[in-house]
Design a protein around this motif. Structure first.
Motif, PDB file in Angstrom:
ATOM      1  N   ASP A  11      -3.998  -7.743  -9.330  1.00 52.19           N
ATOM      2  CA  ASP A  11      -5.014  -6.782 -10.025  1.00 52.19           C
ATOM      3  C   ASP A  11      -5.500  -5.354  -9.078  1.00 52.19           C
ATOM      4  O   ASP A  11      -6.033  -5.145  -9.304  1.00 52.19           O
ATOM      5  N   LEU A  12      -4.700  -5.406  -8.026  1.00 55.90           N
ATOM      6  CA  LEU A  12      -5.484  -5.317  -6.437  1.00 55.90           C
ATOM      7  C   LEU A  12      -4.455  -4.449  -5.752  1.00 55.90           C
ATOM      8  O   LEU A  12      -3.622  -4.866  -5.423  1.00 55.90           O
ATOM      9  N   LYS A  13      -5.128  -3.253  -4.860  1.00 57.47           N
ATOM     10  CA  LYS A  13      -3.641  -3.009  -4.122  1.00 57.47           C
ATOM     11  C   LYS A  13      -4.524  -2.541  -2.862  1.00 57.47           C
ATOM     12  O   LYS A  13      -6.144  -1.869  -2.857  1.00 57.47           O
ATOM     13  N   ILE A  14      -4.221  -2.533  -1.860  1.00 54.57           N
ATOM     14  CA  ILE A  14      -5.272  -3.020  -0.850  1.00 54.57           C
ATOM     15  C   ILE A  14      -3.956  -1.873   0.348  1.00 54.57           C
ATOM     16  O   ILE A  14      -2.638  -2.540   0.761  1.00 54.57           O
ATOM     17  N   THR A  15      -4.601  -1.045   0.849  1.00 51.21           N
ATOM     18  CA  THR A  15      -3.843  -0.540   1.664  1.00 51.21           C
ATOM     19  C   THR A  15      -4.641   0.027   2.875  1.00 51.21           C
ATOM     20  O   THR A  15      -5.993   0.680   3.054  1.00 51.21           O
ATOM     21  N   ASP A  16      -4.383   1.168   3.982  1.00 51.18           N
ATOM     22  CA  ASP A  16      -5.427   2.294   4.535  1.00 51.18           C
ATOM     23  C   ASP A  16      -5.273   3.408   4.323  1.00 51.18           C
ATOM     24  O   ASP A  16      -4.685   3.707   3.039  1.00 51.18           O
ATOM     25  N   LEU A  17      -6.416   4.411   4.714  1.00 49.66           N
ATOM     26  CA  LEU A  17      -7.271   4.850   4.320  1.00 49.66           C
ATOM     27  C   LEU A  17      -5.846   6.051   4.253  1.00 49.66           C
ATOM     28  O   LEU A  17      -5.522   7.151   3.677  1.00 49.66           O
ATOM     29  N   ARG A  18      -4.937   6.057   5.434  1.00 51.02           N
ATOM     30  CA  ARG A  18      -4.210   7.369   5.928  1.00 51.02           C
ATOM     31  C   ARG A  18      -3.262   7.844   4.625  1.00 51.02           C
ATOM     32  O   ARG A  18      -2.935   8.370   4.021  1.00 51.02           O
ATOM     33  N   THR A  19      -2.540   6.226   4.201  1.00 50.33           N
ATOM     34  CA  THR A  19      -1.947   6.353   3.054  1.00 50.33           C
ATOM     35  C   THR A  19      -2.756   6.866   1.619  1.00 50.33           C
ATOM     36  O   THR A  19      -1.494   7.287   1.623  1.00 50.33           O
ATOM     37  N   ILE A  20      -3.654   6.151   1.703  1.00 51.36           N
ATOM     38  CA  ILE A  20      -4.142   7.027   0.002  1.00 51.36           C
ATOM     39  C   ILE A  20      -4.766   8.451   0.561  1.00 51.36           C
ATOM     40  O   ILE A  20      -3.895   9.020  -0.531  1.00 51.36           O
ATOM     41  N   ALA A  21      -4.750   9.229   1.394  1.00 53.81           N
ATOM     42  CA  ALA A  21      -4.570  10.537   1.545  1.00 53.81           C
ATOM     43  C   ALA A  21      -4.153  11.257   1.698  1.00 53.81           C
ATOM     44  O   ALA A  21      -2.809  12.149   0.569  1.00 53.81           O
TER      45      ALA A  21
END
Length: 317
Positions: A108-118
């Motif tokens: 129920d969570l997605k965890i990744t780095d901010l570069r990937t998010i952007a």
């Protein structure tokens, strides 16, 4: 800036145009901050080291957690007051990176780095500026738990915008490191370089940290000369971008190159060469015959290059 017919609309620059009012006047009022944290609408971003924790339901990703939801994930080391979105409180919740690791097993969570998010557009662009604010501040706290003046443990105050030393009374404030990033331009050509850290096809603007006692213009000229051996004259400011990796301000500039010969400092960069505007157009549009690319639109380098493609030497006027 003139829009290039082959490149489409101008993309947004990442981590900019924040909708958050930082409400700095609230930071020294503990009672007011406590009331904001208890507001039923209060929500914030969970960051642990390089990782951002987000809610995930099917294809929907939501980066906001209520204070209670954040606390349920694990121990919150710092609660940072980011500001107000209208009259809705926004916070950053700092986690120890080790506390984030077991959360990765949850579906129920997605965890990744901010570069990937952007780069992948996992959240709305309105979330990127406060995420950058939260990540930079939480990272600063992680690196400043002890006073550099006397070594004593410091305490979080002012809504997370200061750390105080109870032993020597020194006040410590978050720092932002200024970085110049620039295109050296001569006629219809500009210089791009490559770092060993880049993807194999990517070329980007030259960049480097400003040094103490140095102006932006002096830093631009020094960095281009050091990295590519090119002397520069006029320097024109373009725009700036917060870059929370870990906490820099990218200061974009165009510079007038006064020479052609490139002399590469291999300790600084892997390679550098001249590109004309036609080749840059192919790279920006992902149509280069050799597959060469520029940085993605989230980065200011992309916008520096595109402005030169569209306006040429006029960017120095």
């Amino acid at each position: 800036m003139t829009e290039h017919p082959g490149l489409g609309p101008h993309p947004e620059l990442g981590y900019t145009a924040s909708l958050i009012d930082r409400a700095a006047d609230r930071r020294d009022n503990d009672a007011a901050l406590a009331k904001l944290l208890q507001d039923a609408r209060a929500a914030g971003y969970v960051v642990g080291g390089e990782m951002v924790v987000m809610k995930a339901r099917d294809e929907d990703v939501n980066p906001l957690f209520s204070p209670a939801e954040a606390a349920a994930l694990g121990p919150v080391r710092e609660t940072i007051f980011l500001g107000l979105l209208g009259d809705t409180p926004r916070f950053g919740f700092g986690f120890d990176p080790k506390a984030v690791e077991p959360l990765k097993a949850r579906n129920d969570l997605k965890i990744t780095d901010l570069r990937t998010i952007a780069v992948q557009g996992l959240v709305g662009t309105d979330h990127l500026p406060p995420l950058a604010e939260a990540k930079a501040l939480i990272g600063w706290h992680a690196r400043h738990r002890f006073c550099p003046n006397c070594g004593a443990a410091t305490q979080v105050v002012h809504g997370g915008w200061r750390r105080d030393c109870p032993a020597c009374r020194t006040e410590h404030f978050p720092r932002t490191d200024p970085v110049v990033i620039m295109l050296a331009i001569r006629g219809d050509h500009c210089v791009l370089g490559r770092s060993p850290r880049f993807a194999a096809t990517m070329w980007s603007a030259l960049a480097g940290f400003c040094e103490p006692g140095e102006t932006i213009e002096e830093a631009v000229r020094r960095e281009v000369l050091e990295e590519a051996g090119i002397k520069c004259g006029r320097v024109r400011y373009f725009r700036s971008q917060p870059w929370p990796f870990p906490s820099s301000l990218m200061i974009g500039c165009h510079a007038e190159a006064l020479s052609n010969d490139i002399v590469i400092d291999r300790t600084e960069i892997e390679d550098a060469r001249w590109f004309d505007r036609a080749e840059l157009t192919q790279m920006l549009g992902r149509r280069h015959p050799a597959g060469l690319t520029t940085p993605p639109p989230v980065a200011i380098a992309h916008h520096l290059i595109r402005s030169f493609v569209e306006d040429g030497c006029q960017v120095l006027a």
